[in-house]
Design a protein around this motif. Structure first.
Motif, mmCIF file in Angstrom:
data_model
loop_
_atom_site.group_PDB
_atom_site.id
_atom_site.type_symbol
_atom_site.label_atom_id
_atom_site.label_comp_id
_atom_site.label_asym_id
_atom_site.label_seq_id
_atom_site.Cartn_x
_atom_site.Cartn_y
_atom_site.Cartn_z
ATOM 1 N N GLN A 1 -8.282 -1.932 -3.599
ATOM 2 C CA GLN A 1 -7.956 -0.286 -3.095
ATOM 3 C C GLN A 1 -9.021 0.090 -1.946
ATOM 4 N N ARG B 1 -9.318 -2.541 -8.072
ATOM 5 C CA ARG B 1 -10.030 -1.361 -7.488
ATOM 6 C C ARG B 1 -10.596 -2.001 -6.152
ATOM 7 N N ARG C 1 -3.473 -10.842 -5.508
ATOM 8 C CA ARG C 1 -4.906 -10.221 -5.086
ATOM 9 C C ARG C 1 -5.585 -11.281 -4.112
ATOM 10 N N GLU D 1 -9.133 0.956 1.968
ATOM 11 C CA GLU D 1 -9.496 2.361 2.558
ATOM 12 C C GLU D 1 -10.585 1.843 3.629
ATOM 13 N N LEU E 1 0.778 -1.330 -0.034
ATOM 14 C CA LEU E 1 -0.230 -0.059 0.206
ATOM 15 C C LEU E 1 0.942 1.247 0.075
ATOM 16 N N ARG F 1 0.791 5.719 -0.228
ATOM 17 C CA ARG F 1 0.008 6.923 -0.084
ATOM 18 C C ARG F 1 0.545 7.959 -1.160
ATOM 19 N N THR G 1 -4.818 6.324 -1.079
ATOM 20 C CA THR G 1 -4.079 5.285 -0.534
ATOM 21 C C THR G 1 -4.073 4.123 -2.123
ATOM 22 N N GLN G 2 -3.008 3.658 -2.582
ATOM 23 C CA GLN G 2 -2.985 2.763 -3.776
ATOM 24 C C GLN G 2 -2.304 1.676 -3.212
ATOM 25 N N ALA G 3 -3.032 0.470 -3.532
ATOM 26 C CA ALA G 3 -2.714 -1.051 -3.620
ATOM 27 C C ALA G 3 -1.975 -1.442 -4.755
ATOM 28 N N LEU H 1 -10.178 8.044 -3.839
ATOM 29 C CA LEU H 1 -9.839 7.165 -5.282
ATOM 30 C C LEU H 1 -10.329 7.877 -6.356
#
Length: 82
Positions: free
Chosen positions: A29, A26, A19, A33, A3, A5, A10-12, A47
């Motif tokens: 992500q 998405r 996954r 959050e 993760l 920021r 916040t991006q995964a 997002l």
């Protein structure tokens, strides 16, 4: 999965095979959050997506993992939030 920021977002970052539960990027992500205790509206803003998209991603998580697992993973102390 990692993760990162960028400002308030916040991006995964992950490989397709990393996954959890076959979730899309998405959906991961959104789940990340949720683990931070954010509301659907806050997640949508962070997002840059519609609130409806957040609800859809959360429902996909529920379908794939079941309600009891979802409650565990969406708590602020969940795995993705660490």
């Amino acid at each position: 999965m990692r993760l990162t920021r960028s400002g308030t977002a916040t991006q995964a970052l992950c490989r397709p095979c990393a996954r959890p539960g076959g979730l899309s990027l998405r959906e991961v992500q959104v789940l990340a959050e949720l683990t931070r205790g954010r509301t659907n509206r806050e997640i949508a803003g962070n997002l840059s997506i519609a609130v409806r998209t957040v609800r859809h991603a959360h429902r996909a998580h529920l379908r794939q993992t079941g309600p009891s697992q979802s409650r565990r993973s969406s708590r602020p102390s969940g795995r993705l939030g660490a």
